[in-house]
Design a protein around this motif. Sequence first.
Motif, short mmCIF file in Angstrom:
data_model
loop_
_atom_site.label_atom_id
_atom_site.label_comp_id
_atom_site.label_asym_id
_atom_site.label_seq_id
_atom_site.Cartn_x
_atom_site.Cartn_y
_atom_site.Cartn_z
N PHE A 501 0.83 -1.21 0.00
CA PHE A 501 0.00 0.00 0.00
C PHE A 501 0.87 1.26 0.00
N ASP A 502 0.35 2.30 -0.65
CA ASP A 502 1.03 3.61 -0.65
C ASP A 502 0.78 4.38 0.64
N ILE A 503 -0.44 4.25 1.18
CA ILE A 503 -0.86 5.06 2.34
C ILE A 503 -1.62 4.19 3.31
N LEU A 504 -1.37 4.40 4.59
CA LEU A 504 -2.15 3.76 5.65
C LEU A 504 -2.50 4.81 6.70
N MET A 505 -3.76 4.86 7.10
CA MET A 505 -4.18 5.72 8.21
C MET A 505 -5.02 4.88 9.13
N ALA A 506 -4.77 4.97 10.43
CA ALA A 506 -5.51 4.12 11.36
C ALA A 506 -5.51 4.71 12.76
N ASN A 507 -6.58 4.43 13.47
CA ASN A 507 -6.69 4.73 14.89
C ASN A 507 -6.98 3.41 15.58
N PRO A 508 -5.93 2.60 15.82
CA PRO A 508 -6.17 1.25 16.34
C PRO A 508 -6.64 1.29 17.79
N PRO A 509 -7.36 0.25 18.23
CA PRO A 509 -7.78 0.19 19.64
C PRO A 509 -6.56 0.09 20.54
N PHE A 510 -6.54 0.91 21.62
CA PHE A 510 -5.37 0.85 22.50
C PHE A 510 -5.74 0.53 23.94
N ALA A 511 -6.95 0.02 24.14
CA ALA A 511 -7.29 -0.47 25.48
C ALA A 511 -7.19 -1.99 25.45
N GLY A 512 -6.55 -2.56 26.47
CA GLY A 512 -6.45 -4.00 26.54
C GLY A 512 -5.21 -4.54 25.87
N ASP A 513 -4.81 -5.73 26.27
CA ASP A 513 -3.62 -6.37 25.75
C ASP A 513 -3.98 -7.61 24.94
N ILE A 514 -3.09 -7.96 24.02
CA ILE A 514 -3.17 -9.25 23.32
C ILE A 514 -2.42 -10.26 24.19
N LYS A 515 -3.11 -11.37 24.54
CA LYS A 515 -2.50 -12.36 25.42
C LYS A 515 -2.32 -13.72 24.75
N GLU A 516 -2.81 -13.85 23.51
CA GLU A 516 -2.69 -15.13 22.81
C GLU A 516 -1.27 -15.30 22.28
N SER A 517 -0.55 -16.27 22.80
CA SER A 517 0.84 -16.47 22.39
C SER A 517 0.93 -16.75 20.89
N ARG A 518 -0.10 -17.42 20.35
CA ARG A 518 -0.11 -17.74 18.92
C ARG A 518 0.01 -16.47 18.08
N ILE A 519 -0.62 -15.37 18.52
CA ILE A 519 -0.55 -14.09 17.80
C ILE A 519 0.74 -13.36 18.14
N ILE A 520 1.07 -13.30 19.43
CA ILE A 520 2.26 -12.56 19.87
C ILE A 520 3.52 -13.04 19.17
N HIS A 521 3.63 -14.36 18.98
CA HIS A 521 4.85 -14.93 18.42
C HIS A 521 5.09 -14.54 16.96
#
Length: 691
Positions: A501-521
């Motif tokens: 992509f040429d451009i990305l704009m986002a306001n990602p959610p910033f409350a809470g943590d990701i705890k799934e090791s499958r994703i974190i890794h």
Amino acid sequence: MDVLTEVLKDSDYALSVFDQAEIEELKARVMLRDVRGVQKPYVSCLIREKEILLKPEEIVRQLYLAKLLRQYKYPKDRITVEHPVSFGREKKSADIVIFDKDRPTVEYIIVELKKPKLQEGKNQLRSYCNATGAPIGVWTNGSQISHYHRKDPNYFEDITDIPNATQTLADILQERFTLKDLIMRDKIPNEGKTLKAIITEMEDEVLANAGVDVFEEVFKLIFTKLYDELKSQKDKTIINYFLEGQHFPRVEETPESYIALKGSDFEAIKQAVARIDDSRFRVLEFRNTGQSESELAHKIQKLFDEAKTKWGGVFPKDSTIQLSPSHLSICVSSLQDIKLFNSNLQIIDEAFEYLVNKSAKGEKGQYFTPRHVIDMCVKMLNPHKGEYMIDTAAGSCGFPVHTIFYMTGHLFSNDEIPEEEKEDVLKVFGIDFDEKVVRVARTLNLIAGDGETNVLYLNTLDYERWNERTQDRSWLNTYGKGLNRLEGLKKEPNSNKEFLFDILMANPPFAGDIKESRIIHKYELGYNQQNKPQSKVGRDILFIERNLDFLKPGGRMAIVLPQGRFNNTSDKQIREFIAERARILAVVGLHVNTFKPHTGTKTSVLFLQKWDDKKCPKVEDYPIFFAVSDKPGKDNSGEYIFVKNGDGKPKLDRNGHFIVDHDLHNHGGELPDGIAEAFQEFAKKEQFSFF
């Protein structure tokens, strides 16, 4: 300071529903009288014909009395003030009462001014109307106004206006109503209300006890009404052609050709529109015109079915409106006088944010981005036609839709987008993991993009499991075309990890943590400095890395982040990760009120450009643009602050919408140059590749 402004100071009353001529006429009637050595303002009451001390409520009463006499042509002998209403042994006074034409002792219209807050005023008005049997009620505090038809003791239905002295209520309900009328009578500028406030009122009136999913049913009605307005797009073209000939701007225009209107020019536009012959215009269908409730329900369902065919993939083909005919009648009456097609979607966004948050969206830390923040980001990243853009935490798709506006020069309107521009529109994408907001976003994108959309229901962070969802037949029926376009931007054909992509704009959610090791890794930022996987990682941290993966070399990005990511000692690793992969173009500190009332977290917007030998050669030392916003456009309660004219009224743009008071950009010339314009000068000086 004039005497009316002085009296109204610190009260909940205002004058914005009255025109300047009416206000000036009242000012001319004010007399100062000495009361125990103090000068007090008095006025001779138009009905009581005696001098009355001017208090805030009395100012609004005298202005409305003048309107009843001059605009609505009611004779004085049908009007009384402080009319006693019996509640058992107790008597209360109704502020203004108009008696029935043929029964001079029977109450016909009751006007309530004493309660300056809408819900309190409506409750008081309801009690007066029920006690007297009056079929029509009006509430106003001078900044908002509501007109109601008392259907029965339980339901008060919105009506467009009250009848004048020669009309009946049936005349109001059954009048021919076109797009011209909708522009002139739009509740948002004329009554000083927001769509959110009107939906809240609908909840209090019927929705809370209707036994339905409030989000779903209001969404269906907004969806249907948007379609009804779209069907009148030929009439819109005629109105715009006429306005241009009269040297007024179009009902919607582009930011670049924005003509700043001053003072009460919206009133002038209304007067110009009033001269248009609409005898051959299409009659709007999303209206309660006094037919039976079952006939209205059949008409609205038919319109909803047409809308589902036009804009597929938002509602199931067999979905129906679940509101009972009586509840539907109230809701249609509440929404019918609001013009939903407008220049920036803000009124729709506020309403959907409210509805989605009722479904606990806020618990995920996701909040719709205010439109003035979106426009700042778009102006600073300066999208060009032919570029590919994505929002990876799309919400209601403000960033993609405003990118479409910016690239095509077409704001949110019911004009057709030319065929040659649809190719550019289909290079804009959005992804979100919340199915409800994806449907909202698809609706807005379908309209802005004229019938097609690339908004996908996927979990951006969990990209290895995308295939599980994309193999589902029903998912593919809705999202398949957009998925095919997205797959064409993959860096590697068989991997969902990196894109171009040429451009990305986002306001990602910033409350809470990701705890799934499958994703974190899967993420470098999922490991600590000792290269050991962490047990939990902030969601926004993973979004930083994921977003960089979506950009091709030289691609640029704007991302909203908690302020702590920029200065916490513990987040040094994140800052080093960013600096290794991209040039930091700018950091804009947003005011703490920006995302209120949902969160008071201090945030900043980070602007990056990925290193690239041609577009952004890597250097060790370079200047960065820093700015801090002092004017958030919201107060401490999270309510929008609007620009006001010299007379204290909210200023309206040429679309008749309020202008948020902020310093992020110049709102097409309505505001002073802001942070975006300062960055543009900086970008040109630094010879950034995209300016």
